[in-house]
Design a protein around this motif. Structure first.
Motif, PDB file in Angstrom:
ATOM      1  N   CYS A 106      38.147  41.754  36.507  1.00 12.65           N
ATOM      2  CA  CYS A 106      38.297  41.100  35.207  1.00 12.65           C
ATOM      3  C   CYS A 106      37.235  40.009  35.068  1.00 12.65           C
ATOM      4  O   CYS A 106      37.155  39.106  35.894  1.00 12.65           O
ATOM      5  N   ARG A 113      41.332  44.932  40.870  1.00 10.39           N
ATOM      6  CA  ARG A 113      42.246  46.045  41.099  1.00 10.39           C
ATOM      7  C   ARG A 113      41.462  47.160  41.770  1.00 10.39           C
ATOM      8  O   ARG A 113      40.381  47.535  41.307  1.00 10.39           O
ATOM      9  N   CYS A 145      35.471  44.480  33.803  1.00 12.95           N
ATOM     10  CA  CYS A 145      36.510  44.865  32.840  1.00 12.95           C
ATOM     11  C   CYS A 145      37.221  43.609  32.326  1.00 12.95           C
ATOM     12  O   CYS A 145      36.866  42.496  32.681  1.00 12.95           O
ATOM     13  N   CYS A 147      41.311  42.499  32.210  1.00  7.76           N
ATOM     14  CA  CYS A 147      42.662  42.928  32.561  1.00  7.76           C
ATOM     15  C   CYS A 147      43.576  42.809  31.340  1.00  7.76           C
ATOM     16  O   CYS A 147      43.272  42.097  30.383  1.00  7.76           O
ATOM     17  N   GLU A 148      44.694  43.519  31.386  1.00  2.26           N
ATOM     18  CA  GLU A 148      45.634  43.514  30.256  1.00  2.26           C
ATOM     19  C   GLU A 148      46.131  42.118  29.931  1.00  2.26           C
ATOM     20  O   GLU A 148      46.300  41.766  28.762  1.00  2.26           O
ATOM     21  N   GLU A 149      46.385  41.329  30.966  1.00  6.20           N
ATOM     22  CA  GLU A 149      46.889  39.965  30.751  1.00  6.20           C
ATOM     23  C   GLU A 149      45.902  39.132  29.938  1.00  6.20           C
ATOM     24  O   GLU A 149      46.281  38.470  28.973  1.00  6.20           O
ATOM     25  N   CYS A 150      44.627  39.181  30.311  1.00 10.07           N
ATOM     26  CA  CYS A 150      43.612  38.433  29.567  1.00 10.07           C
ATOM     27  C   CYS A 150      43.402  39.015  28.170  1.00 10.07           C
ATOM     28  O   CYS A 150      43.187  38.275  27.216  1.00 10.07           O
ATOM     29  N   LEU A 151      43.465  40.326  28.076  1.00  8.88           N
ATOM     30  CA  LEU A 151      43.321  40.980  26.777  1.00  8.88           C
ATOM     31  C   LEU A 151      44.449  40.552  25.840  1.00  8.88           C
ATOM     32  O   LEU A 151      44.195  40.250  24.665  1.00  8.88           O
ATOM     33  N   ASN A 152      45.677  40.481  26.341  1.00 12.79           N
ATOM     34  CA  ASN A 152      46.815  40.056  25.537  1.00 12.79           C
ATOM     35  C   ASN A 152      46.728  38.581  25.144  1.00 12.79           C
ATOM     36  O   ASN A 152      47.147  38.203  24.052  1.00 12.79           O
ATOM     37  N   GLU A 153      46.184  37.744  26.034  1.00 12.46           N
ATOM     38  CA  GLU A 153      46.026  36.314  25.728  1.00 12.46           C
ATOM     39  C   GLU A 153      44.997  36.083  24.639  1.00 12.46           C
ATOM     40  O   GLU A 153      45.139  35.179  23.831  1.00 12.46           O
TER      41      GLU A 153
END
Length: 155
Positions: A106, A113, A145, A147-153
């Protein structure tokens, strides 16, 4: 990762080393434990801080590098070449044969990952690199990339 899981993984790593005639010493266990508890790749200098914080022991940087080399050689850790940092192998306690690992990193939070990629994809990539005049010297891929967590934030 909880301490019970870490102990199980360390025990498995110790058995793995013993099969190869190597020893997972106390200091090697400390460094491996530091890698296992981190969600991010760590540099040797960051591992010095982790060992100091978690074990109250300051290890010299050259000792950390020797330990990391050992862990990489024993397939217990991976070196991320682009970042010059290390992560614990996600497959330490697996009994299946390991494939070539690929890493998703990320760019925002530096989480890493480890994923497995089909061998045919790696072979195709190597063939393409070769035909472009760039023979591949390592089949390890490190992809930048989010990560989903950063993308959601950020969304």
């Amino acid at each position: 990762m909880n301490m019970k899981n870490i102990k199980h993984i360390i025990d498995h790593a110790e058995q793995h080393c013993a099969k190869h005639g190597a020893r997972l010493t106390r200091k090697r266990k400390q460094v491996l434990s530091g890698l296992l508890t981190s969600t991010k790749a760590l540099s040797a200098y960051e591992l010095i801080g982790v060992c100091k914080e978690e074990c109250g022991e300051t290890l010299p940087v050259m000792s950390i590098y020797r330990i990391l080399d050992f862990l990489v050689d024993e397939n217990l850790a991976h070196k991320l070449d682009l970042a010059n940092k290390y992560i614990a192998c996600e497959h330490i306690s697996c009994s299946h044969p390991h494939v070539v690992s690929q890493f998703l990193i990320c760019r925002h939070c530096s989480k890493v990952r480890e994923i497995s990629v089909n061998r045919s994809v790696i072979d195709d990539f190597q063939a393409s690199a070769q035909s472009a005049g760039f023979p591949q010297i390592s089949s390890q891929l490190e992809l930048s990339c989010i990560c989903e967590e950063c993308l959601n934030e950020s969304g």
